[in-house]
Write a protein that holds these residues in place. Structure first.
Motif, PDB file in Angstrom:
ATOM      1  N   THR A  16       5.647 -15.904 -45.333  1.00  0.00           N
ATOM      2  CA  THR A  16       6.463 -15.024 -45.716  1.00  0.00           C
ATOM      3  C   THR A  16       7.557 -15.931 -46.823  1.00  0.00           C
ATOM      4  OG1 THR A  16       6.834 -13.898 -43.804  1.00  0.00           O
ATOM      5  CG2 THR A  16       8.975 -13.841 -45.157  1.00  0.00           C
ATOM      6  N   LEU A  17       7.805 -17.356 -46.451  1.00  0.00           N
ATOM      7  CA  LEU A  17       8.478 -18.073 -47.580  1.00  0.00           C
ATOM      8  C   LEU A  17       7.823 -18.436 -48.729  1.00  0.00           C
ATOM      9  CD1 LEU A  17      11.123 -19.595 -48.087  1.00  0.00           C
ATOM     10  CD2 LEU A  17      10.342 -21.382 -46.605  1.00  0.00           C
ATOM     11  N   SER A  18       6.420 -18.659 -48.592  1.00  0.00           N
ATOM     12  CA  SER A  18       5.460 -18.455 -49.693  1.00  0.00           C
ATOM     13  C   SER A  18       5.610 -17.562 -50.609  1.00  0.00           C
ATOM     14  CB  SER A  18       4.233 -18.946 -49.152  1.00  0.00           C
ATOM     15  OG  SER A  18       3.196 -19.083 -50.125  1.00  0.00           O
ATOM     16  N   LEU A  19       5.571 -16.290 -50.015  1.00  0.00           N
ATOM     17  CA  LEU A  19       5.669 -15.198 -50.988  1.00  0.00           C
ATOM     18  C   LEU A  19       7.047 -14.973 -51.625  1.00  0.00           C
ATOM     19  CD1 LEU A  19       4.225 -12.472 -48.743  1.00  0.00           C
ATOM     20  CD2 LEU A  19       3.126 -13.524 -50.819  1.00  0.00           C
ATOM     21  N   TRP A  20       7.948 -15.346 -50.868  1.00  0.00           N
ATOM     22  CA  TRP A  20       9.379 -15.462 -51.544  1.00  0.00           C
ATOM     23  C   TRP A  20       9.334 -16.460 -52.637  1.00  0.00           C
ATOM     24  CZ3 TRP A  20      13.171 -19.146 -52.553  1.00  0.00           C
ATOM     25  CH2 TRP A  20      14.551 -18.550 -52.896  1.00  0.00           C
ATOM     26  N   ILE A  21       8.828 -17.801 -52.431  1.00  0.00           N
ATOM     27  CA  ILE A  21       8.708 -18.395 -53.440  1.00  0.00           C
ATOM     28  C   ILE A  21       7.932 -18.262 -54.893  1.00  0.00           C
ATOM     29  CG2 ILE A  21       8.008 -20.977 -54.123  1.00  0.00           C
ATOM     30  CD1 ILE A  21       8.761 -21.840 -51.228  1.00  0.00           C
ATOM     31  N   LEU A  22       6.954 -17.653 -54.431  1.00  0.00           N
ATOM     32  CA  LEU A  22       5.895 -16.836 -55.533  1.00  0.00           C
ATOM     33  C   LEU A  22       6.677 -15.803 -56.201  1.00  0.00           C
ATOM     34  CD1 LEU A  22       2.528 -16.803 -53.688  1.00  0.00           C
ATOM     35  CD2 LEU A  22       3.159 -18.383 -55.629  1.00  0.00           C
ATOM     36  N   HIS A  23       7.455 -15.348 -55.649  1.00  0.00           N
ATOM     37  CA  HIS A  23       8.479 -14.201 -56.371  1.00  0.00           C
ATOM     38  C   HIS A  23       9.189 -14.621 -57.288  1.00  0.00           C
ATOM     39  CE1 HIS A  23      10.124 -10.271 -56.929  1.00  0.00           C
ATOM     40  NE2 HIS A  23      11.517 -10.701 -56.514  1.00  0.00           N
ATOM     41  N   HIS A  24      10.000 -15.618 -57.013  1.00  0.00           N
ATOM     42  CA  HIS A  24      10.982 -16.348 -57.586  1.00  0.00           C
ATOM     43  C   HIS A  24      10.361 -17.642 -58.159  1.00  0.00           C
ATOM     44  CE1 HIS A  24      13.321 -14.082 -54.507  1.00  0.00           C
ATOM     45  NE2 HIS A  24      14.126 -13.867 -55.455  1.00  0.00           N
ATOM     46  N   ARG A  25       9.335 -17.732 -58.844  1.00  0.00           N
ATOM     47  CA  ARG A  25       8.613 -18.876 -59.472  1.00  0.00           C
ATOM     48  C   ARG A  25       9.524 -19.129 -60.790  1.00  0.00           C
ATOM     49  NH1 ARG A  25       5.021 -14.755 -59.699  1.00  0.00           N
ATOM     50  NH2 ARG A  25       4.531 -13.728 -61.734  1.00  0.00           N
ATOM     51  N   ALA A  26      10.313 -18.241 -61.347  1.00  0.00           N
ATOM     52  CA  ALA A  26      10.942 -18.568 -62.402  1.00  0.00           C
ATOM     53  C   ALA A  26      11.905 -19.708 -62.280  1.00  0.00           C
ATOM     54  CB  ALA A  26      11.766 -17.375 -62.987  1.00  0.00           C
ATOM     55  N   GLN A  27      12.320 -19.875 -60.930  1.00  0.00           N
ATOM     56  CA  GLN A  27      13.288 -20.808 -60.526  1.00  0.00           C
ATOM     57  C   GLN A  27      12.508 -22.194 -59.917  1.00  0.00           C
ATOM     58  OE1 GLN A  27      14.182 -17.623 -59.457  1.00  0.00           O
ATOM     59  NE2 GLN A  27      15.630 -17.408 -61.139  1.00  0.00           N
ATOM     60  N   HIS A  28      11.378 -22.386 -60.352  1.00  0.00           N
ATOM     61  CA  HIS A  28      10.594 -23.390 -59.743  1.00  0.00           C
ATOM     62  C   HIS A  28      11.052 -24.553 -59.603  1.00  0.00           C
ATOM     63  CE1 HIS A  28       9.228 -23.722 -64.133  1.00  0.00           C
ATOM     64  NE2 HIS A  28       9.136 -24.840 -63.818  1.00  0.00           N
ATOM     65  N   LYS A  29      11.721 -25.229 -60.713  1.00  0.00           N
ATOM     66  CA  LYS A  29      12.275 -26.365 -60.673  1.00  0.00           C
ATOM     67  C   LYS A  29      13.296 -26.619 -59.369  1.00  0.00           C
ATOM     68  CE  LYS A  29      11.674 -27.506 -65.616  1.00  0.00           C
ATOM     69  NZ  LYS A  29      12.348 -27.846 -66.818  1.00  0.00           N
ATOM     70  N   GLU A  30      14.221 -25.753 -59.303  1.00  0.00           N
ATOM     71  CA  GLU A  30      15.204 -25.808 -58.367  1.00  0.00           C
ATOM     72  C   GLU A  30      14.477 -25.611 -56.701  1.00  0.00           C
ATOM     73  OE1 GLU A  30      18.949 -23.095 -56.825  1.00  0.00           O
ATOM     74  OE2 GLU A  30      18.446 -23.097 -58.851  1.00  0.00           O
ATOM     75  N   VAL A  57       1.695 -22.276 -51.206  1.00  0.00           N
ATOM     76  CA  VAL A  57       2.266 -21.844 -52.176  1.00  0.00           C
ATOM     77  C   VAL A  57       1.124 -22.299 -53.545  1.00  0.00           C
ATOM     78  CG1 VAL A  57       4.167 -22.298 -54.139  1.00  0.00           C
ATOM     79  CG2 VAL A  57       4.595 -21.772 -51.753  1.00  0.00           C
ATOM     80  N   ILE A  58       0.806 -23.473 -53.158  1.00  0.00           N
ATOM     81  CA  ILE A  58      -0.103 -24.101 -54.478  1.00  0.00           C
ATOM     82  C   ILE A  58      -1.276 -23.336 -54.562  1.00  0.00           C
ATOM     83  CG2 ILE A  58      -1.575 -26.165 -54.877  1.00  0.00           C
ATOM     84  CD1 ILE A  58       0.913 -27.767 -53.630  1.00  0.00           C
ATOM     85  N   GLN A  59      -2.092 -22.976 -53.065  1.00  0.00           N
ATOM     86  CA  GLN A  59      -3.141 -22.280 -53.343  1.00  0.00           C
ATOM     87  C   GLN A  59      -3.167 -20.776 -53.693  1.00  0.00           C
ATOM     88  OE1 GLN A  59      -6.355 -22.820 -50.290  1.00  0.00           O
ATOM     89  NE2 GLN A  59      -5.140 -24.693 -49.315  1.00  0.00           N
ATOM     90  N   SER A  60      -1.992 -20.140 -53.302  1.00  0.00           N
ATOM     91  CA  SER A  60      -1.882 -18.753 -53.621  1.00  0.00           C
ATOM     92  C   SER A  60      -1.654 -18.634 -55.399  1.00  0.00           C
ATOM     93  CB  SER A  60      -0.518 -18.214 -52.972  1.00  0.00           C
ATOM     94  OG  SER A  60      -0.853 -18.072 -51.447  1.00  0.00           O
ATOM     95  N   SER A  61      -0.918 -19.630 -55.864  1.00  0.00           N
ATOM     96  CA  SER A  61      -0.545 -19.685 -57.207  1.00  0.00           C
ATOM     97  C   SER A  61      -1.841 -19.975 -57.913  1.00  0.00           C
ATOM     98  CB  SER A  61       0.410 -20.989 -57.489  1.00  0.00           C
ATOM     99  OG  SER A  61       1.549 -20.882 -56.685  1.00  0.00           O
ATOM    100  N   GLN A  62      -2.837 -20.784 -57.364  1.00  0.00           N
ATOM    101  CA  GLN A  62      -4.193 -21.117 -58.094  1.00  0.00           C
ATOM    102  C   GLN A  62      -4.842 -20.036 -57.902  1.00  0.00           C
ATOM    103  OE1 GLN A  62      -4.393 -24.011 -59.356  1.00  0.00           O
ATOM    104  NE2 GLN A  62      -6.662 -24.060 -59.800  1.00  0.00           N
TER     105      GLN A  62
END
Length: 173
Positions: A16-30, A57-62
């Protein structure tokens, strides 16, 4: 940061948190900076949960070919590994690094470097020294940082901060 601290060691919580991070990837630095901060202050078991989150997150992004998060985490993983100091979590972290190497997510030399950092007790003492150095700032820098953080929250007004500081520094005025 609240979401990272509330992370549990369940597949549902991590995904769930991984999907949230992927959805908000524009704020990746923060997001990745907050992840590193959470790793630095986490107990070993929670630190492992944070690495499981990074792995997801890394594997999903890949898989989705959105490498911005892979790159953002890659920049912080070496420093984060220095805080993964508990012997009980080391084998599990090494397993993650092995998976990254096998699936060609990161180059072999990078995964080996992460493993070396996790195994290296001198890296742990460097991380401890760095943490202590952060707390040895002059007191006024710490108060200034606190004021800026409180003002960002928008809950505490500048007047309230001044009252708190004047009371703590020189008594009530």
């Amino acid at each position: 940061m609240r979401k990272l601290n509330a992370l549990e060691n369940t597949q549902e919580s991590i995904q769930t948190l991984s999907l949230w991070i992927l959805h908000h990837r524009a704020q990746h630095k923060e997001i990745t900076a907050n992840w590193l901060t959470a790793v630095k202050s986490a107990k070993p078991e929670h630190c492992l949960h944070l690495f499981y989150l990074a792995n997801d997150v890394i594997q999903s992004s890949q898989r989705k070919k959105t490498t911005v998060l892979v790159t953002a985490f890659e920049e912080l993983l070496e420093e984060a590994c220095a805080y993964a100091r508990d012997n009980e979590i080391k084998p599990k972290l090494k397993r993650i690094f092995s998976i990254w190497e096998t699936r060609s997510i990161f180059p072999k030399h990078f995964c080996e470097k992460l493993t070396t950092i996790v195994d290296d007790t001198s890296a742990q003492s460097k991380a401890t020294a760095k943490l202590l150095a952060e707390f040895r700032k002059p007191w006024y820098n710490q108060i200034s940082d606190l004021c800026h953080a409180l003002m960002k929250i928008d809950v505490v007004s500048a007047t309230s901060i001044i009252r708190i500081l004047s009371f703590n520094i020189g008594g009530p005025r």
